[in-house]
Design an enzyme around this catalytic site. Structure first.
Site, PDB file in Angstrom:
ATOM      1  N   ASP A  57      31.921  43.714  47.340  1.00 32.68           N
ATOM      2  CA  ASP A  57      31.588  42.989  46.120  1.00 32.68           C
ATOM      3  C   ASP A  57      31.356  41.520  46.463  1.00 32.68           C
ATOM      4  O   ASP A  57      32.302  40.741  46.584  1.00 32.68           O
ATOM      5  CB  ASP A  57      32.704  43.127  45.080  1.00 32.68           C
TER       6      ASP A  57
ATOM      7  N   HIS B 208      33.742  35.043  42.837  1.00 30.28           N
ATOM      8  CA  HIS B 208      35.049  35.214  43.455  1.00 30.28           C
ATOM      9  C   HIS B 208      35.232  34.360  44.715  1.00 30.28           C
ATOM     10  O   HIS B 208      36.252  34.484  45.391  1.00 30.28           O
ATOM     11  CB  HIS B 208      35.262  36.684  43.803  1.00 30.28           C
TER      12      HIS B 208
ATOM     13  N   ILE C  10      37.778  33.404  40.524  1.00 30.03           N
ATOM     14  CA  ILE C  10      38.772  34.354  40.037  1.00 30.03           C
ATOM     15  C   ILE C  10      38.840  35.561  40.966  1.00 30.03           C
ATOM     16  O   ILE C  10      37.923  35.831  41.742  1.00 30.03           O
ATOM     17  CB  ILE C  10      38.458  34.809  38.593  1.00 30.03           C
TER      18      ILE C  10
ATOM     19  N   GLY D 292      38.419  42.011  39.439  1.00 32.75           N
ATOM     20  CA  GLY D 292      39.199  42.923  38.614  1.00 32.75           C
ATOM     21  C   GLY D 292      39.594  44.176  39.371  1.00 32.75           C
ATOM     22  O   GLY D 292      40.715  44.684  39.222  1.00 32.75           O
TER      23      GLY D 292
END
Length: 284
Positions: free
Chosen positions: A187, A192, A207, A210
């Protein structure tokens, strides 16, 4: 409208061959924070090839997550990826995952729901090898600004937590560099990693993925309530309820029931702000 629900759901499934080996599995586990303490026999099951088992949530990154990629490029879907949010994830395991192998991943748009101000795409991927089915995975993707055509709103199931103290309450720290390591599993979203991109998206800093919180949570359940036995997991689902930042701490509360564990995940440093909700692990 960039999303044509009828065309998207009616489109032929797309298949791609994926492969992985023990290094991919080990990298994924390390991205979840495995290996602390490094010589702990329980942690070596996640990090040492001679003892390796596979956490079932590895299915979300096997083949670099090609199932979701295939779904977002399906006929009838033409969307701005900046408007996309990962709303939920579920996995059903058909048998334990091997530490290495090849499989065919078949993806399709299973449903399109109209939430008013957003559309929800349910992207389903099914993986099978020469011995049969391995897993079925559903990713619920919110697309902001694409609702309002009068379609089916879809399910809105919520899973109330038991009205009692949890059977287990653990904390899992997120290392400062953890998102940088996790993204090596496939990803590459700059949200991120790149502070500038994160600021454009409205965040003070990058962040955590998830799906990294998702994997960390399953590992905590397996290690705490399932005797460290990954083969006991039958299914796992969650709704992404909020963000978490590298350097923060996940609080993972678990309630054991009849063949299932309900889970609530919050961010400790932000007054237990919700991170994962409606979370359920079904097990043998």
């Amino acid at each position: 409208m960039p999303i044509d629900p009828v065309k998207a759901v009616a489109a032929e499934p797309r298949s791609v061959e994926i492969s992985w080996d023990h290094k991919d599995v080990q990298l994924y586990h390390l991205g979840l924070g495995a290996g602390v303490p490094a010589t702990d026999p329980d942690e070596l099951r996640y990090t040492l090839e001679s003892r390796l088992h596979v956490l079932p949530s590895f299915a979300t990154v096997a083949g670099a997550g090609m199932g979701v990629v295939g779904g977002l490029s399906a006929p009838g879907i033409d969307i701005d990826l900046a408007a996309v949010l990962h709303g939920g994830q579920s996995i059903t395991l058909h048998r334990p995952l091997p530490t290495g192998g090849r499989a065919v991943s078949t993806s399709r748009v299973a449903a399109v729901y109209d939430k008013g101000k957003a559309a929800v795409l349910v992207l389903r991927s099914e993986a099978a090898d020469e011995d049969g089915p391995l897993w079925t995975s559903d990713a619920s993707i919110f697309v902001r600004g694409e609702g309002g055509w009068g379609g089916d709103r879809g399910p809105s199931e919520r899973l109330p937590l038991p009205d009692r103290a949890p059977d287990a309450d653990v904390e899992r720290p997120i290392r400062e560099e953890q998102a940088l390591l996790y993204r090596l599993s496939g990803d590459w979203n700059p949200l991120h990693a790149d502070p500038g991109f994160a600021a454009l998206a409205g965040f003070d800093r990058p962040i955590l993925h998830g799906l990294c919180s998702y994997g960390m949570t399953l590992k905590a359940v397996v290690d705490t309530l399932l005797g460290g036995d990954v083969t006991r997991v039958r299914a796992y689902r969650t709704r992404f309820a909020g963000i978490v930042f590298p350097g923060e701490t996940l609080r993972i509360r678990m309630w054991a029931g009849d063949g299932r564990v309900q889970v609530a995940v919050t961010a400790v440093e932000r007054d237990d702000a919700p991170v994962l909700a409606d979370t359920l692990v079904e097990h043998a």
